[in-house]
Structure formats: structure tokens, C-alpha cells
Scaffold this motif. Structure first.
Motif, PDB file in Angstrom:
ATOM      1  N   LEU A 138       8.153  16.188   5.719  1.00 10.35           N
ATOM      2  CA  LEU A 138       8.374  16.953   4.496  1.00 10.35           C
ATOM      3  C   LEU A 138       8.451  18.439   4.836  1.00 10.35           C
ATOM      4  CD1 LEU A 138       8.565  16.722   1.373  1.00 10.35           C
ATOM      5  CD2 LEU A 138       6.090  17.083   1.312  1.00 10.35           C
ATOM      6  N   VAL A 139       9.376  19.146   4.191  1.00  8.80           N
ATOM      7  CA  VAL A 139       9.633  20.558   4.489  1.00  8.80           C
ATOM      8  C   VAL A 139       9.514  21.383   3.205  1.00  8.80           C
ATOM      9  CG1 VAL A 139      11.336  22.209   5.334  1.00  8.80           C
ATOM     10  CG2 VAL A 139      11.172  19.954   6.389  1.00  8.80           C
ATOM     11  N   ASP A 172      13.097  16.341   6.158  1.00  9.40           N
ATOM     12  CA  ASP A 172      13.980  16.771   7.233  1.00  9.40           C
ATOM     13  C   ASP A 172      14.606  15.556   7.918  1.00  9.40           C
ATOM     14  OD1 ASP A 172      14.295  17.494  10.356  1.00  9.40           O
ATOM     15  OD2 ASP A 172      14.615  19.290   9.144  1.00  9.40           O
ATOM     16  N   GLY A 173      15.921  15.584   8.058  1.00  9.60           N
ATOM     17  CA  GLY A 173      16.625  14.439   8.619  1.00  9.60           C
ATOM     18  C   GLY A 173      16.320  14.188  10.080  1.00  9.60           C
ATOM     19  N   GLU A 222       0.830  -1.195   0.000  1.00  6.50           N
ATOM     20  CA  GLU A 222       0.000   0.000   0.000  1.00  6.50           C
ATOM     21  C   GLU A 222       0.871   1.255   0.000  1.00  6.50           C
ATOM     22  OE1 GLU A 222      -2.670  -0.013   3.249  1.00  6.50           O
ATOM     23  OE2 GLU A 222      -3.770  -1.794   2.589  1.00  6.50           O
ATOM     24  N   LEU A 223       0.361   2.291  -0.644  1.00  4.33           N
ATOM     25  CA  LEU A 223       1.042   3.581  -0.605  1.00  4.33           C
ATOM     26  C   LEU A 223       0.635   4.328   0.656  1.00  4.33           C
ATOM     27  CD1 LEU A 223       0.937   4.928  -4.269  1.00  4.33           C
ATOM     28  CD2 LEU A 223       2.962   4.350  -2.932  1.00  4.33           C
ATOM     29  N   VAL A 224       1.613   4.674   1.483  1.00  2.00           N
ATOM     30  CA  VAL A 224       1.342   5.380   2.736  1.00  2.00           C
ATOM     31  C   VAL A 224       2.046   6.734   2.696  1.00  2.00           C
ATOM     32  CG1 VAL A 224       1.065   3.257   4.036  1.00  2.00           C
ATOM     33  CG2 VAL A 224       3.326   4.307   3.882  1.00  2.00           C
ATOM     34  N   SER A 225       1.480   7.702   3.394  1.00  2.00           N
ATOM     35  CA  SER A 225       2.005   9.059   3.383  1.00  2.00           C
ATOM     36  C   SER A 225       3.252   9.172   4.258  1.00  2.00           C
ATOM     37  CB  SER A 225       0.944  10.039   3.878  1.00  2.00           C
ATOM     38  OG  SER A 225       1.479  11.346   3.983  1.00  2.00           O
ATOM     39  N   LEU A 226       4.272   9.831   3.710  1.00  2.00           N
ATOM     40  CA  LEU A 226       5.465  10.174   4.496  1.00  2.00           C
ATOM     41  C   LEU A 226       5.385  11.602   5.027  1.00  2.00           C
ATOM     42  CD1 LEU A 226       8.430   8.652   2.433  1.00  2.00           C
ATOM     43  CD2 LEU A 226       7.248   7.672   4.393  1.00  2.00           C
ATOM     44  N   GLY A 227       4.366  12.331   4.621  1.00  2.00           N
ATOM     45  CA  GLY A 227       4.213  13.702   5.096  1.00  2.00           C
ATOM     46  C   GLY A 227       3.652  14.601   4.016  1.00  2.00           C
ATOM     47  N   SER A 228       3.175  15.748   4.443  1.00  2.00           N
ATOM     48  CA  SER A 228       2.637  16.745   3.519  1.00  2.00           C
ATOM     49  C   SER A 228       2.843  18.131   4.106  1.00  2.00           C
ATOM     50  CB  SER A 228       1.150  16.503   3.247  1.00  2.00           C
ATOM     51  OG  SER A 228       0.398  16.613   4.438  1.00  2.00           O
ATOM     52  N   VAL A 229       2.930  19.121   3.229  1.00  2.00           N
ATOM     53  CA  VAL A 229       3.109  20.511   3.643  1.00  2.00           C
ATOM     54  C   VAL A 229       2.337  21.404   2.684  1.00  2.00           C
ATOM     55  CG1 VAL A 229       5.376  20.250   4.747  1.00  2.00           C
ATOM     56  CG2 VAL A 229       5.228  20.655   2.278  1.00  2.00           C
TER      57      VAL A 229
END
Length: 450
Positions: free
Chosen positions: A273-274, A267-268, A216-223
């Protein structure tokens, strides 16, 4: 190592027969008629026949508009088993509103269709084959669009589900722009995209990253992204060294005479996500604003992408002169933008002028109107009555005039040769007294990198 074969339909086929792009009006009555050129038919006769037997009516083949695969038919070993698969994009000639993605498998020299999906537009923007989860089988990442509509695209992801390579669609999302890129440095691509939504009186934009995990495609983040963008112009990626994050640079237009660059990375420390240039208070990105059609690029060949930022040149101009912008090129490091070099850019003619190379002397530049002798002059003094202080002049002249009056004079240094004009530099006597020669001029006036 996977064998990625060139696309079956190429420019050679166009020369022999009509290869319709998905937006072309020509109809293909039979696929055999299209694919008979012996250069390819002899090798992929089975694929041609399998596709021909799978369609009931005439079809229009749909060529992806960008990316590594620019043909309606692409052959590749997507599952790494040593046998080839064929990917075909087409639409029914009588029902032109929906394009299809069909996949054919070759086993023991026999081609058979494994799946056929309706897309989300009548054109294919791009096709990407990439193993998103590291299982040795490529996922198929497609961006769909409608002809004549720049925005409102949809991306979809197809994954092999079960035996015998029968793909299934695992995700689709509306997008303004999308690409596959390894954001988190795990040697597997993720899906980056920007989507928009419209309220009653507002538009909002969101950038997001999705990763394939456990099917499945899962979100790593959004901005948030700048909502005032009217179109996206270009997308570039950069990983400047092994310690830096993967960065996505997107040039975008905010109006007919304003552009920005959006920057995105993971961002490490936080893993999120930045978008460092986005101002939450104003709801926009004004950090990278410029007033000409100028894209980010590696302007000084240091291996890093620089972003152009412009301000109006403060020196006074006369009635016969045009406004100039000072263009600062910035790069992003340690969380903040920093200036790299300061230049003047002639966007229309494709060159830039870096006066900083001449040292700390106060110099002035003026842009003059005037027929075919369009020119920029560099002065040592700004007093408009002192024309004797011109150091050098950059001139654009028609090619015919260059060849007739200037080519063999020895006074002009050729900077750029264009289709119908020549950009050259004439060093004034004052410039010669300052030590200017051809070698120095070629460092000061250079071609604008693409």
C-alpha cells in the motif's frame, strides 16, 4: 445474477407512519404497527411477523446513514440460492446504547431468524453486501458509530459459517473511515480503512487494506496517514483505465481553514500500500494543502480525479478588495503529481474561473466587497487606477434584483441560478474588443463540479 431488492422501509413508509432513524427519539411499540402499509406488508408479511416475534420489547429501527442501503430493513439474496434474506438493524427502545444486526432467511415462503449480533455503536453508518472471497455468498460489511461522535467508528465483517446460512463475525476494527473496494484487481472487494491511536501527547493514523482469504481477513499492507487531520470529509475511488491501479482519494480537514487530499493505492511492483503524498520527515501531507473547503473532483471532465492545491494570489489588493487564492488542479501519474489546469475558485458561490483559456496575455483578477453586488473582475492591466481595462465582471446578485433590473437587459450572461441569487457575467467594451462573447465566457466561467 443476484437480485438486489429495494429496501423494505422507504420514504413511502415515513409518510404513512413514523420510521425512526437510530438517532430519533420516537419509540416503536410494535413492529406490526410500523410495517402495516399494504404496499409492503402484503409482500413481506412473513418477515414482519418473524421479526416481530423475535423481539420482546419496543424497538427503534436504525437506518444506515450512507451507502447503497439506506433503510433499516434490506431484502436481498445474499447467498445466491434464489431465496431472499432480510437484514434488519434495530436497537432496544429501553437500552439505546447498542444497535443490532439480525439476519432472516426465507425458505419455502417461511421466514426465520438465523443470527443476531450486537454492534459497536448505537447507529449504523453504512451497510455493504459484497462477496469478498468469491464463493458466491455475500459477506456483510457494517460500519457502526455513536450518535453525535464523528470519529471513533468500528467496522465489522460477518461471513456465512456452516450450513443454513448462520453468519459469524470474522473481524472488527476501529476506524475513522472505511470502505469496500477492489484494490488488487481480482474482481473481489477488499476492506480499506484508516484507524487512529493516541499516545500521551501524540496522535498517529494508519491506513490499511485487508483481504478475505481462507475464511480470514489478512492484511495486504499498511502505511502512515497524516496525523494532523481532524476530520474526514469525503472518499472517492477511481480506476482511470485498465492499466492503472485502483486509487482511493480522501479529502480531510486539518483545521477550520486547511484541507488536504490523501491518496492510497497498491503498488504494482512491490504489492504494498502506498501513500505518495505523505512526508516521513515532517510526518504530514502538505503537498495537497488548500485554504478553503474544496474537494477533489474531475474538474475538466477528462475521466480523472484532480486534486486542488492553493497558493495566495500574489497580486496586491486594495482596502476594498479581499484576498484570492490561485487553485491549481493536479493529477497523479507515474508516481508524481502533475498540474492539469490553473484556476480561481469561488467556493461559496460554486463556480471557477480559468483564465488560461484566454491565451498567453497577462491577466489579473480581483475580488471586490460590496453589499449584494459581490463581484470578481478580470483586468488586462494591473494598474489600479486604470479601471477601463476591465474585460469582464462576474456578479452575484439577489434573485429579486435580477428579475427586476437585469433579466431582460441583454447585458448579462447567466452562469448559475441559485435558490436566492443569480451568478452572471457582464462583458466590458474592452472584453468585446478582445473578442470575448457568450460562448467564450461559458468556457472561462463554469460551474464547480461536485
Amino acid at each position: 445474477m443476484k437480485k438486489l431488492v429495494f429496501a423494505v422501509i422507504s420514504a413511502a413508509l415515513v409518510a404513512v407512519f413514523v420510521l425512526s432513524s437510530c438517532s430519533a427519539p420516537s419509540l416503536i411499540a410494535t413492529v406490526d404497527a410500523l410495517l402495516t402499509p399494504p404496499l409492503y406488508y402484503s409482500e413481506y408479511e412473513g418477515l414482519v411477523k418473524a421479526f416481530n416475534s423475535s423481539v420482546d420489547t419496543g424497538v427503534i429501527l436504525c437506518n444506515p446513514k450512507s451507502g447503497d442501503h439506506l433503510s433499516a430493513i434490506t431484502v436481498s439474496d445474499v447467498d445466491g440460492d434464489g431465496e431472499e434474506e432480510g437484514i434488519v438493524f434495530y436497537r432496544d427502545a429501553l437500552q439505546e446504547n447498542v444497535a443490532h444486526f439480525a439476519l432472516f432467511k426465507c425458505s419455502d415462503d417461511v421466514w426465520s431468524k438465523k443470527c443476531d449480533f450486537k454492534g459497536y455503536g448505537n447507529e449504523v453508518k453504512s451497510l455493504t453486501l459484497t462477496d469478498l472471497d468469491g464463493d458466491g455468498i455475500d459477506e456483510v460489511f457494517v460500519i457502526w458509530s455513536y450518535s453525535g461522535i464523528d470519529s471513533g467508528s468500528v467496522f465489522s465483517v460477518y461471513r456465512a459459517g456452516g450450513g443454513n446460512l448462520r453468519y459469524e463475525q470474522i473481524a472488527y476494527e476501529s476506524c475513522e473511515v472505511a470502505t469496500a473496494v477492489d484494490f488488487n484487481d481480482d474482481s473481489k472487494d477488499d476492506i480499506f480503512f484508516i484507524s487512529s491511536s493516541k499516545g500521551e501527547n501524540t496522535v498517529s493514523r494508519t491506513a490499511g487494506v485487508m483481504s478475505l482469504k481462507d475464511g480470514e481477513l489478512v492484511s495486504l499492507g499498511s502505511v502512515p496517514a497524516d496525523p494532523n487531520v481532524i476530520s474526514y470529509v469525503s472518499l472517492k475511488t477511481e480506476k482511470s483505465d485498465s492499466h492503472s491501479p485502483m486509487r482511493v482519494y480522501i479529502d480531510a480537514s486539518k483545521s477550520n481553514n486547511m484541507m488536504i487530499t490523501e491518496l492510497f493505492y497498491i503498488d504494482g511492483e512491490t504489492g504494498g500500500l502506498v501513500n505518495p503524498f505523505y512526508d516521513a520527515e515532517t510526518g504530514s501531507n502538505n503537498v495537497t494543502l488548500r485554504f478553503e473547503n474544496l474537494q477533489c473532483t474531475d474538474v475538466n471532465a477528462d475521466g480523472r480525479i484532480e486534486i486542488p492545491v492553493q497558493t495566495l494570489y500574489s497580486e496586491t489588493v486594495g482596502e476594498e478588495e479581499e484576498e484570492l487564492y490561485l487553485t491549481d488542479w493536479i493529477y497523479f501519474e507515474n508516481g508524481t503529481p502533475a498540474m492539469k489546469i490553473s484556476t480561481f475558485v469561488n467556493v461559496e458561490d460554486g463556480y471557477l474561473v480559468n483564465l488560461g483559456i484566454l491565451g498567453n496575455s497577462k491577466l489579473f483578477i480581483r475580488k471586490h466587497k460590496g453589499g449584494d453586488w459581490a463581484s470578481w473582475s478580470v483586468y488586462k492591466k494591473s494598474d489600479k487606477s486604470v479601471f477601463g481595462e476591465v474585460l469582464f465582471t462576474i456578479i452575484k446578485v439577489p434573485k429579486s434584483r435580477w428579475e427586476k433590473d437585469m433579466l431582460n437587459s441583454g447585458r448579462y450572461i447567466t452562469i448559475l441560478k441559485q435558490l436566492d441569487s443569480v451568478i452572471c457575467v457582464n462583458i466590458n467594451q474592452n472584453g468585446q474588443s478582445e473578442g470575448l462573447d457568450e460562448a467564450k465566457i461559458r468556457k472561462i466561467v463554469t460551474r464547480l463540479p461536485s
